[in-house]
Scaffold this active site. Structure first.
Site, PDB file in Angstrom:
ATOM      1  N   TYR A 259      -5.902   8.787  -8.493  1.00 29.82           N
ATOM      2  CA  TYR A 259      -5.460   9.536  -7.311  1.00 29.82           C
ATOM      3  C   TYR A 259      -5.494  11.049  -7.558  1.00 29.82           C
ATOM      4  O   TYR A 259      -5.613  11.831  -6.620  1.00 29.82           O
ATOM      5  CB  TYR A 259      -4.032   9.139  -6.920  1.00 29.82           C
ATOM      6  CG  TYR A 259      -3.949   7.939  -6.011  1.00 29.82           C
ATOM      7  CD1 TYR A 259      -4.408   6.704  -6.421  1.00 29.82           C
ATOM      8  CD2 TYR A 259      -3.402   8.058  -4.734  1.00 29.82           C
ATOM      9  CE1 TYR A 259      -4.320   5.602  -5.593  1.00 29.82           C
ATOM     10  CE2 TYR A 259      -3.312   6.961  -3.894  1.00 29.82           C
ATOM     11  CZ  TYR A 259      -3.774   5.737  -4.325  1.00 29.82           C
ATOM     12  OH  TYR A 259      -3.687   4.651  -3.498  1.00 29.82           O
TER      13      TYR A 259
ATOM     14  N   LYS B 226      -7.054  -3.115 -16.524  1.00 29.06           N
ATOM     15  CA  LYS B 226      -8.375  -3.711 -16.746  1.00 29.06           C
ATOM     16  C   LYS B 226      -8.879  -3.244 -18.109  1.00 29.06           C
ATOM     17  O   LYS B 226      -9.864  -2.512 -18.212  1.00 29.06           O
ATOM     18  CB  LYS B 226      -9.337  -3.293 -15.628  1.00 29.06           C
ATOM     19  CG  LYS B 226      -9.100  -4.020 -14.300  1.00 29.06           C
ATOM     20  CD  LYS B 226      -9.633  -5.443 -14.284  1.00 29.06           C
ATOM     21  CE  LYS B 226     -11.152  -5.469 -14.233  1.00 29.06           C
ATOM     22  NZ  LYS B 226     -11.660  -6.884 -14.248  1.00 29.06           N
TER      23      LYS B 226
ATOM     24  N   ASP C 192      -7.128  -8.101 -11.922  1.00 28.87           N
ATOM     25  CA  ASP C 192      -7.717  -9.048 -10.962  1.00 28.87           C
ATOM     26  C   ASP C 192      -7.013 -10.396 -11.048  1.00 28.87           C
ATOM     27  O   ASP C 192      -6.717 -11.034 -10.038  1.00 28.87           O
ATOM     28  CB  ASP C 192      -9.241  -9.180 -11.162  1.00 28.87           C
ATOM     29  CG  ASP C 192      -9.642  -9.498 -12.596  1.00 28.87           C
ATOM     30  OD1 ASP C 192      -8.803  -9.340 -13.517  1.00 28.87           O
ATOM     31  OD2 ASP C 192     -10.797  -9.914 -12.803  1.00 28.87           O
TER      32      ASP C 192
ATOM     33  N   ASP D 278      -1.247   0.241  -5.876  1.00 29.79           N
ATOM     34  CA  ASP D 278      -1.429   0.365  -4.426  1.00 29.79           C
ATOM     35  C   ASP D 278      -1.890  -0.977  -3.854  1.00 29.79           C
ATOM     36  O   ASP D 278      -1.342  -1.484  -2.871  1.00 29.79           O
ATOM     37  CB  ASP D 278      -2.468   1.462  -4.150  1.00 29.79           C
ATOM     38  CG  ASP D 278      -2.720   1.655  -2.659  1.00 29.79           C
ATOM     39  OD1 ASP D 278      -1.754   1.646  -1.891  1.00 29.79           O
ATOM     40  OD2 ASP D 278      -3.896   1.806  -2.283  1.00 29.79           O
TER      41      ASP D 278
ATOM     42  N   ASP E 198       0.442  -4.131  -1.823  1.00 29.92           N
ATOM     43  CA  ASP E 198       0.149  -4.601  -0.464  1.00 29.92           C
ATOM     44  C   ASP E 198       0.067  -6.126  -0.438  1.00 29.92           C
ATOM     45  O   ASP E 198       0.580  -6.778   0.478  1.00 29.92           O
ATOM     46  CB  ASP E 198      -1.183  -4.028   0.048  1.00 29.92           C
ATOM     47  CG  ASP E 198      -0.966  -2.800   0.937  1.00 29.92           C
ATOM     48  OD1 ASP E 198       0.031  -2.090   0.722  1.00 29.92           O
ATOM     49  OD2 ASP E 198      -1.799  -2.557   1.833  1.00 29.92           O
TER      50      ASP E 198
HETATM   51  C1  IPM Z   1       0.720   3.761  -0.076  1.00 30.11           C
HETATM   52  C2  IPM Z   1      -0.383   4.257   0.816  1.00 30.11           C
HETATM   53  C3  IPM Z   1      -0.875   5.603   0.316  1.00 30.11           C
HETATM   54  C4  IPM Z   1      -1.425   5.406  -1.087  1.00 30.11           C
HETATM   55  C5  IPM Z   1      -1.909   6.281   1.222  1.00 30.11           C
HETATM   56  C6  IPM Z   1      -1.406   6.431   2.638  1.00 30.11           C
HETATM   57  C7  IPM Z   1      -2.334   7.631   0.670  1.00 30.11           C
HETATM   58  O1  IPM Z   1      -1.398   3.320   0.883  1.00 30.11           O
HETATM   59  O2  IPM Z   1       1.743   4.463  -0.205  1.00 30.11           O
HETATM   60  O3  IPM Z   1       0.595   2.674  -0.616  1.00 30.11           O
HETATM   61  O4  IPM Z   1      -2.598   5.045  -1.260  1.00 30.11           O
HETATM   62  O5  IPM Z   1      -0.681   5.637  -2.040  1.00 30.11           O
HETATM   63 MG    MG Z   2      -0.943   1.487  -0.066  1.00 35.74          MG
END
Ligand code: IPM
Ligand code: MG
Length: 352
Positions: free
Chosen positions: A137, A188, A221, A245, A249
């Site tokens: 990032y 990884k 993975d 990230d 999710d």
């Molecule tokens: C998160 C989001 C952010 C990230 C984006 C919006 C920049 O997906 O907080 O998980 O990738 O960190």
């Molecule tokens: Mg995210």
């Protein structure tokens, strides 16, 4: 001493859900000062920058910062460094909140809302610790260059230092000690040098200071697969910025209630933490008063616990959220009809 919470409502449903946090905060304590600043796309529209110096300064001086949400399709064409997402990354970096705690918890009352079978997700309680201020990032060099042959070349740099890996791992081990005493570290190392270093540093720290905690290494993975196969095997999952990230999710979706999950981003002790719901700005439903405020309310709960030294109130608030759910309070995203404000009221009622 009165502490200060800085609210950054931001864009989309952010202002609506933050309004519920205000309601609940004033019912819980009169010993918390709540400031508010403009942030994200709203700030870009007003000031030409998604994160102004004034807002950043207020964040650095607060005891905790709570964000609603930021971003939306109307800013998609704005140059990257002026987009709402840039404000989010800038705030994380400037506040040095390197450890991102993302709980994925399956509330029993909502286990049937998961896309996985109830028996797979029942009792799920994972704490993802995502490294938040390093890795790909922020790594340099990055860019898109023109090549002599007329092609273009896009590149990013994945980079971690020993101390960056060690400090976030320490947070994971400490958390595990207060939970089920297990840490899974995902990278990884089979293809990436930074992954090899990650594994070595975690292994060394474990041997030196946390041998009482169970440590397991897993390729990222495989971790994704295990998350959907048998998610209850995880307790604390520590990983880098990008894998974190993605894995967070996936983990959030297991719970069936993305609209309910909070997060905390923490730096060194004594520094303000940054709290935000996992969900985005949800422009499709913004302004309708139907967004689920529980993720913002639970993010406030985490702020009380981790930055404001008010575990007593945090416990009450958490119990009230569970009670409201058990009493059948549901917004649309979790199969109910209540509006944002009614949901906040249901938590207030459960607080008694
Ligand atoms: C998160 C989001 C952010 C990230 C984006 C919006 C920049 O997906 O907080 O998980 O990738 O960190
Ligand atoms: Mg995210």
């Amino acid at each position: 001493m009165t502490q200060t919470l800085l609210l950054l409502p931001g864009d989309g449903i952010g202002p609506e859900v933050c309004a519920e946090v205000r309601k609940i905060a004033s019912a819980l304590t009169n010993d918390l000062k709540i400031d508010e600043k403009i942030y994200g796309g709203a700030s870009y529209d007003a000031h030409g920058a998604p994160l102004t110096d004034e807002t950043l300064q207020a964040a650095l001086e607060a005891d905790a910062v709570l964000m609603g949400a930021c971003g939306g399709p109307q800013w998609a064409k704005v140059p990257r460094h002026l987009r709402p997402e840039a404000a989010l990354l800038g705030l994380r970096k400037e506040m040095q909140v390197y450890a991102n705690l993302r709980p994925a918890l399956c509330f029993d009352a909502l286990a049937d809302a998961s896309s996985l079978k109830r028996e797979v997700v029942a009792g799920l309680d994972i704490m993802i610790v995502r490294e938040l201020t390093g890795g790909v990032y922020f790594g340099e060099p990055r860019g898109i260059d023109d090549m002599p042959d007329g092609q273009r070349r896009g590149y990013d740099t994945q980079v971690y230092t020993t101390s960056e890996i060690e400090r976030v791992s320490r947070v994971a081990f400490e958390l595990a000690r207060g939970r089920r005493n297990k840490v899974t570290s995902a990278e990884k190392s089979n293809v990436m040098e930074s992954g090899v270093l990650w594994r070595e540093v975690v292994t060394d720290l474990h041997a030196r200071e946390y041998a009482d905690v169970e440590l397991e290494h897993m390729l990222a993975d495989n971790a994704a697969m295990q998350l959907v196969r048998r998610p209850t095997q995880f307790d604390v999952l520590v990983t880098d910025n990008l894998f974190g990230d993605i894995l967070s999710d996936a983990a959030a979706q297991l719970t069936g209630s993305l609209g309910m999950l909070p997060s905390a981003a923490l730096g060194d002790a004594g520094k303000p933490g940054l709290y935000e719901p996992i969900h985005g700005s949800a422009p499709d439903i913004a302004g309708q008063g139907i967004a689920n405020p529980l993720a913002a309310i639970l993010s406030f709960e985490m702020a009380l616990r981790w930055s404001l030294d008010r575990a007593d109130i945090a416990d009450r608030l958490y119990a009230a959220v569970i009670k409201a759910l058990e009493d059948g309070a549901r917004t649309r995203d979790i199969g109910g009809q209540l509006t944002t404000a009614q949901m906040g009221d249901a938590v207030l009622k459960a607080l008694g």
